[in-house]
Design an enzyme around this catalytic site. Sequence first.
Site, short mmCIF file in Angstrom:
data_model
loop_
_atom_site.label_atom_id
_atom_site.label_comp_id
_atom_site.label_asym_id
_atom_site.label_seq_id
_atom_site.Cartn_x
_atom_site.Cartn_y
_atom_site.Cartn_z
N ASP A 31 25.17 -21.43 -13.53
CA ASP A 31 23.99 -21.35 -14.41
C ASP A 31 24.35 -20.51 -15.64
O ASP A 31 24.98 -19.47 -15.52
CB ASP A 31 22.81 -20.72 -13.65
CG ASP A 31 21.49 -20.94 -14.35
OD1 ASP A 31 20.61 -21.60 -13.78
OD2 ASP A 31 21.34 -20.45 -15.50
N THR A 34 20.13 -18.96 -19.43
CA THR A 34 19.35 -18.98 -20.66
C THR A 34 18.09 -18.17 -20.39
O THR A 34 17.93 -17.59 -19.30
CB THR A 34 18.94 -20.43 -21.00
OG1 THR A 34 18.01 -20.88 -20.01
CG2 THR A 34 20.15 -21.36 -21.06
N GLU A 82 17.71 -27.93 -20.62
CA GLU A 82 16.58 -27.35 -21.33
C GLU A 82 15.38 -28.17 -20.90
O GLU A 82 15.42 -29.41 -20.95
CB GLU A 82 16.79 -27.42 -22.84
CG GLU A 82 17.86 -26.47 -23.36
CD GLU A 82 17.50 -25.00 -23.21
OE1 GLU A 82 16.29 -24.69 -23.13
OE2 GLU A 82 18.41 -24.16 -23.17
N SER A 83 14.28 -27.50 -20.50
CA SER A 83 13.24 -28.23 -19.78
C SER A 83 11.85 -28.22 -20.42
O SER A 83 10.95 -28.91 -19.95
CB SER A 83 13.11 -27.66 -18.36
OG SER A 83 12.56 -26.36 -18.42
N THR A 98 22.71 -29.23 -24.38
CA THR A 98 22.84 -29.12 -22.92
C THR A 98 22.57 -30.46 -22.23
O THR A 98 23.37 -30.92 -21.41
CB THR A 98 21.90 -28.04 -22.37
OG1 THR A 98 22.49 -26.76 -22.66
CG2 THR A 98 21.71 -28.15 -20.86
N THR A 132 13.40 -36.72 -14.81
CA THR A 132 11.96 -36.53 -14.96
C THR A 132 11.21 -37.86 -15.19
O THR A 132 11.79 -38.82 -15.71
CB THR A 132 11.71 -35.61 -16.18
OG1 THR A 132 10.33 -35.62 -16.52
CG2 THR A 132 12.49 -36.06 -17.42
N ASP A 133 9.93 -37.85 -14.85
CA ASP A 133 9.09 -39.03 -15.14
C ASP A 133 8.85 -39.20 -16.63
O ASP A 133 8.39 -40.26 -17.07
CB ASP A 133 7.76 -38.96 -14.37
CG ASP A 133 6.89 -37.77 -14.71
OD1 ASP A 133 7.28 -36.95 -15.56
OD2 ASP A 133 5.79 -37.66 -14.13
N GLU A 134 9.14 -38.15 -17.42
CA GLU A 134 8.88 -38.25 -18.87
C GLU A 134 9.75 -39.29 -19.54
O GLU A 134 9.44 -39.74 -20.64
CB GLU A 134 9.07 -36.89 -19.54
CG GLU A 134 8.15 -35.84 -18.97
CD GLU A 134 7.86 -34.69 -19.91
OE1 GLU A 134 8.24 -34.76 -21.08
OE2 GLU A 134 7.25 -33.72 -19.43
N TYR A 149 12.62 -33.62 -25.84
CA TYR A 149 13.02 -33.33 -24.45
C TYR A 149 13.22 -34.62 -23.66
O TYR A 149 14.28 -34.84 -23.05
CB TYR A 149 11.98 -32.44 -23.76
CG TYR A 149 12.13 -32.42 -22.24
CD1 TYR A 149 13.20 -31.77 -21.64
CD2 TYR A 149 11.20 -33.09 -21.42
CE1 TYR A 149 13.34 -31.77 -20.25
CE2 TYR A 149 11.34 -33.09 -20.04
CZ TYR A 149 12.41 -32.43 -19.46
OH TYR A 149 12.56 -32.43 -18.10
N SER A 150 12.20 -35.50 -23.67
CA SER A 150 12.31 -36.69 -22.82
C SER A 150 13.39 -37.63 -23.32
O SER A 150 14.08 -38.28 -22.53
CB SER A 150 10.97 -37.39 -22.66
OG SER A 150 10.38 -37.69 -23.90
N LYS A 153 16.60 -36.25 -21.99
CA LYS A 153 16.76 -36.51 -20.54
C LYS A 153 17.04 -37.99 -20.30
O LYS A 153 17.85 -38.34 -19.42
CB LYS A 153 15.50 -36.08 -19.77
CG LYS A 153 15.30 -34.59 -19.63
CD LYS A 153 16.39 -33.87 -18.83
CE LYS A 153 16.35 -34.17 -17.35
NZ LYS A 153 17.33 -33.31 -16.60
N LYS A 188 4.96 -22.86 -18.90
CA LYS A 188 4.46 -24.16 -18.45
C LYS A 188 2.99 -24.00 -18.02
O LYS A 188 2.55 -22.90 -17.69
CB LYS A 188 5.31 -24.68 -17.28
CG LYS A 188 6.83 -24.64 -17.54
CD LYS A 188 7.32 -25.79 -18.37
CE LYS A 188 8.75 -25.67 -18.88
NZ LYS A 188 9.81 -25.42 -17.96
#
Length: 343
Positions: A31, A34, A82-83, A98, A132-134, A149-150, A153, A188
């Site tokens: 890890d 971050t 990164e989430s 990343t 992710t579902d995104e 982000y999505s 991913k 979040k």
Amino acid sequence: MILVTGGAGFIGANFVLDWLSASDEPVLNLDKLTYAGNPENLAALQGDARHVFVQGDIGDAALLPQLLAQHQPRAVVNFAAESHVDRSIHGPEDFIQTNVVGTTRLLQSVRAYWQGLGDAQRAAFRFLHVSTDEVYGSLGPGDEPNSPYSASKAASDHLVRAWHHTYGLPVLTTNCSNNYGPYHFPEKLIPLMIVNALAGKPLPVYGDGQQIRDWLYVADHCSAIRRVLQAGRVGEVYNVGGWNEKPNLEIVHTVCALLDELRPRADGQSYRSQISFVKDRPGHDRRYAIDARKIEQELGWRPTETFDTGIRKTVQWYLAHPDWVAHVQSGAYRDWVAKQYVG
Ligand code: NAD
Ligand code: DAU
């Protein structure tokens, strides 16, 4: 041994703790630490020889081959990313670095290692990519990933698929809905609402609060990943979700009701009075939802928590861990949050 990346973050830490409570197979935890990575999440493993922690980047093409050669993992579970969607809107570059470049370099290092294994180990090896579902977008006809982000991913999912299709790397991909539970960083929705409520701060609901997310307790996501790693068919994608679609405002009301019961405000008012409707997230996806029939029917996985049991446990966890909250809220993180959608 398995290699877990991003194992000091929210889901990764839950996964490592869960893995080592159920098995003695050691974990090599890589890890970068971050802002989202917190060694405190793994405090219960201090002195435990089954957990080897290395601070480093999945994109470090010198470090990875060395770690893989030294520890000889039989599998990689890739959580590192990164989430946070809002951060990706304000600064997409880290997400590309990343989630796209880092994943590519990780795949390259893992491919070279995998190709050098003996026949039996090569056949048994797995690379499980946590996604992710995104990536499915807002579920309108023909929709695509919409946020930086999505999009990053989705790119990583395609890369993982391509390393299977092109090089034969034995990959598995999971696309999961919104997680919640212990160690969730309070940027979040759910943890932010809990910690802001307790601090007497506004509870910022974006837009009209009618956007829908599908919520899954984090331990159920961990059990799904364990199951896919154990029995998933190579090259397949498994959707993971809890059949818990709820509008954001309902989530915030539920958190307020639980806090009203478990830690009532001194003035007798409901925490609901702190709700503040703020400017919407740019490009905000209206709805995410997961059809989890494939993992349920093929692998027999089922979530064990309902939303009612999971959210109660979550609120109780935050009430019991004020020090954890204070630590993660210090420094740069706090400055960043202060700049977000206010008013
Ligand atoms: P998180 O932000 O809490 O944790 C991410 C972890 O990755 C942190 O510990 C961070 O230090 C580490 N990391 C970041 N960049 C790295 C790098 N270059 N090299 C090594 N480590 C790095 O995220 P999370 O919510 O735990 O999500 C974990 C994974 O699950 C992500 O891939 C995310 O896309 C996916 N996911 C999350 C959710 C959710 O609801 N949180 C749902 C579905 C999928
Ligand atoms: O769907 C899975 C995804 O869920 C994961 O891939 C991401 O890593 C994870 O961060 C999460 O993304 P979301 O954008 O759905 O989660 P977030 O908690 O940021 O927001 C949930 C919903 O709540 C979303 O519709 C935006 C809204 N929201 C969020 C915050 C932080 C608010 O209304 N107010 C807020 O302050």
